[in-house]
Design a protein around this motif. Structure first.
Motif, mmCIF file in Angstrom:
data_model
loop_
_atom_site.group_PDB
_atom_site.id
_atom_site.type_symbol
_atom_site.label_atom_id
_atom_site.label_comp_id
_atom_site.label_asym_id
_atom_site.label_seq_id
_atom_site.Cartn_x
_atom_site.Cartn_y
_atom_site.Cartn_z
ATOM 1 N N LEU A 1 -6.647 5.194 0.866
ATOM 2 C CA LEU A 1 -5.999 4.481 1.836
ATOM 3 C C LEU A 1 -6.523 2.836 1.318
ATOM 4 O O LEU A 1 -7.703 2.583 1.263
ATOM 5 N N GLN A 2 -5.591 2.042 1.363
ATOM 6 C CA GLN A 2 -5.907 0.621 0.684
ATOM 7 C C GLN A 2 -5.951 -0.168 2.044
ATOM 8 O O GLN A 2 -5.015 -0.223 2.877
ATOM 9 N N LEU A 3 -7.065 -0.965 2.147
ATOM 10 C CA LEU A 3 -7.566 -1.516 3.312
ATOM 11 C C LEU A 3 -7.196 -3.024 3.489
ATOM 12 O O LEU A 3 -7.031 -3.618 4.644
ATOM 13 N N ALA A 4 -7.659 -3.596 2.173
ATOM 14 C CA ALA A 4 -7.520 -5.124 2.320
ATOM 15 C C ALA A 4 -7.399 -5.503 0.830
ATOM 16 O O ALA A 4 -7.931 -4.915 0.017
ATOM 17 N N MET A 5 -7.024 -6.844 0.742
ATOM 18 C CA MET A 5 -6.831 -7.637 -0.406
ATOM 19 C C MET A 5 -7.233 -8.904 -0.086
ATOM 20 O O MET A 5 -7.002 -9.573 0.647
ATOM 21 N N LEU A 6 -7.979 -9.205 -1.771
ATOM 22 C CA LEU A 6 -8.667 -10.565 -1.768
ATOM 23 C C LEU A 6 -7.886 -11.546 -2.949
ATOM 24 O O LEU A 6 -7.762 -10.829 -3.950
ATOM 25 N N GLN A 7 -7.604 -12.800 -2.630
ATOM 26 C CA GLN A 7 -6.755 -13.380 -3.447
ATOM 27 C C GLN A 7 -6.984 -14.769 -3.363
ATOM 28 O O GLN A 7 -7.600 -15.378 -2.553
ATOM 29 N N TYR B 1 -7.762 -11.195 -6.751
ATOM 30 C CA TYR B 1 -9.256 -11.230 -6.964
ATOM 31 C C TYR B 1 -9.778 -9.820 -7.003
ATOM 32 O O TYR B 1 -10.917 -9.372 -7.365
ATOM 33 N N GLY B 2 -9.332 -9.024 -5.811
ATOM 34 C CA GLY B 2 -9.771 -7.633 -5.538
ATOM 35 C C GLY B 2 -9.031 -6.984 -4.415
ATOM 36 O O GLY B 2 -8.120 -7.614 -3.694
ATOM 37 N N TRP B 3 -9.564 -5.749 -4.086
ATOM 38 C CA TRP B 3 -9.107 -5.084 -2.907
ATOM 39 C C TRP B 3 -10.142 -4.231 -2.533
ATOM 40 O O TRP B 3 -11.138 -3.764 -3.074
#
Ligand SMILES: Nc1ncnc2c1ncn2[C@@H]1O[C@H](COP(=O)(O)OP(=O)(O)O)[C@@H](O)[C@H]1O
Ligand SMILES: O=P(O)(O)O[C@H]1O[C@H](CO)[C@@H](O[C@H]2O[C@H](CO)[C@@H](O)[C@H](O)[C@H]2O)[C@H](O)[C@H]1O
Length: 478
Positions: A220-226, A202-204
């Motif tokens: 820096l990739q911090l979080a993932m929404l799925q 869904y996003g990041w």
């Protein structure tokens, strides 16, 4: 790292040691710096929620540094409901004294993440660039349910996952490596391609370190929404239940027992094949020349060299292992592509809509460059075959104390169960019998994975090391 208005380093050191996700437990370390990189957008009624990056330096022979993400809820008064997630209290120049809690445990704080992701969907391009530097990205059409409450998963995880009701799942990455996180980039591609065997992305959330990389900036990739897979059961738990069922009626064959897993193993094989096919369509595929194939075998040799001092029992089997790697050296027409990289039954979920594969981050201990490198899809197949071998052995360990009799019969059934499920999975994946070359490639990857497991078990679950060691002993045996 630059300093932030935070507490002394001891506060973070003490907190990291208490968490499940800190990878440096047992090693001497100190906090090299704490950096405040952003603050979640909020209204006056919300808590202040900040994102700190904590740099850890190791003081042992291995040395090195790692960076961990610690989002914090800051309150002016103590919040007894969050006592279990208390990090410390300290004075911040702009705000005075604050009581800091790990924000992942705080529903009030997690609502801010959800609202920011929701706002991002309404911004041009699905991107919300918050003035504090955090960037929320959305893809797809899913409307987030803002009425939900967050629940932090309690499992054995290297990251922290929070479910928003049964609507969405946010994974907050704890160990942060600059650059692309394959969990996000692979989910992004598979989601856009409409793969049925993953949870849709869904996003990041990311942040650009403007000062890094000689002023070029590094993301820096911090979080993932799925997507939250509401009807999911863990593949590992289902496999263990199937074995328990079989052991309870050990006079029956695996195919006669009520909880036979073979049809599921077959569906898993089909699911993995479909995921590999989509990955091959959307990421580069390389046909390796002879030197590059030899390079794969060299990497396996090196992994064995590094494992030998940690697991001395491997020495007795080193020749057979190296012979399996040598057979790989002689192969032609080996292709590499984007793969999962750390596949086992614990990374599969059975839902009412079929099998889903999760966690495309690769082996967490490997450096990012290695995790991003294309590899043979047979690495993932080998991971699953090893898991089918593990399941009956793990159940036997639980069974043996209560039922010391009948162990020989169970050992026979264990092999039957593993053999049956490996075969169903493999035939479904390959669409038929394997060629000699495919078999040689697969055997090399199985050997490599079993060696990796002996090290993993020695370090994490020494009582289990016999499981992969037995598999290693079988390699090359007549
Ligand atoms: N989309 C999802 N919906 C529901 N449960 C999930 C989903 N993705 C993962 N899980 C569960 O969360 C656990 C941890 O997820 P995983 O991605 O493996 O985290 P980690 O990277 O921390 O190991 C998995 O074992 C699985 O049971
Ligand atoms: O899930 P992770 O990415 O953390 O993977 C690591 O831990 C796994 C154990 O949770 C480990 O898997 C090994 O044990 C499993 C049973 O617990 C078994 O199904 C797997 O076949 C076996 O490899 C994995 O190797 C490790 O990287």
């Amino acid at each position: 790292m630059t300093e932030t208005p935070s507490p002394g380093p001891d506060v973070f050191a003490r907190y990291l040691e208490r968490t499940r996700w800190f990878g440096g437990k047992g090693r001497p370390f100190s906090i090299a710096g704490v950096r405040r990189i952003g603050e979640l957008p909020r209204t006056a009624d919300d808590p202040r929620v900040v994102v700190d990056l904590v740099e850890v330096g190791y003081d042992d022979d291995q040395g090195g540094t790692e960076v961990y993400q610690v989002p914090l809820s800051l309150y002016t008064d103590p919040e007894p409901r969050l006592d279990h997630a208390f990090v410390g209290w300290w004075e911040e120049p702009a705000y005075g004294w604050v009581h800091a809690y790990d924000a992942l445990h705080d529903r009030e704080a997690m609502a801010l993440w959800l609202r920011a992701f929701d706002r991002a969907a309404r911004e041009p391009g699905g991107n919300l660039n918050d003035e504090s530097g955090l960037r929320f990205h959305r893809i797809g059409e899913h409307e987030l349910d803002l009425e939900t409450h967050s629940t932090l998963f309690s499992g054995e995880q290297s990251n922290s996952s929070v479910a928003f009701g049964e609507d969405a799942l946010m994974k907050v990455f704890r160990k942060i490596t600059p650059g692309v996180n394959p969990d996000i980039s692979v989910h992004d591609v598979l989601t856009r391609a409409g793969s049925e065997h993953i949870a849709s992305l869904y996003g990041w959330l990311d942040w650009v370190d403007e000062g890094a990389d000689e002023g070029q900036g590094t993301t820096l990739q911090l979080a993932m929404l799925q997507q939250f897979l509401r009807t999911a059961s863990d593949g590992w738990d289902l496999a263990l239940a199937s074995v328990r069922n079989l052991y309870a009626e050990a006079d029956l064959h695996a195919y006669e027992a009520g909880g036979d897993f073979a049809a599921e193993a077959e569906r898993l094989g089909v699911a993995l094949r479909e995921v590999h096919d989509v990955l091959a369509e959307h990421f580069p595929v390389d046909r390796l020349d002879a030197a590059a194939v030899a390079g794969l075998a060299d990497d396996m040799d090196t992994r064995l060299d590094q494992a030998l001092p940690v697991v001395p029992e491997l020495a007795a089997h080193a020749d057979a292992l190296r012979a399996a790697y040598d057979r790989l050296r002689g192969l032609r027409d080996v292709a590499v592509q984007q793969v999962h990289g750390d596949l086992h039954l614990g990374q599969t979920l059975r839902t009412s809509l079929g099998w889903k594969i999760v966690d495309f981050e690769g082996e967490p201990a490997k450096p990012l460059a290695e995790r991003l490198r294309p590899d043979s899809p047979w690495r993932d197949v080998a991971g699953m075959l090893r898991s089918f071998d593990y399941a009956p052995h793990v159940v036997e360990r639980q069974f043996a104390d209560d039922h010391p009799d009948n162990a020989e019969q169970r050992a026979y059934r264990a092999e039957e169960w593993a053999h049956r499920n490996r075969n169903h999975f493999l035939t479904a994946y390959a669409g038929g019998e394997l060629s000699d070359d495919q078999r040689a490639l697969l055997e090399a990857y199985v050997a490599d994975k079993a060696v990796y497991e002996t090290v993993y078990e020695t370090r994490n679950r020494p009582a289990w090391v016999a499981i992969p060691l037995e598999a290693v002993a079988r390699i090359g045996a007549p």
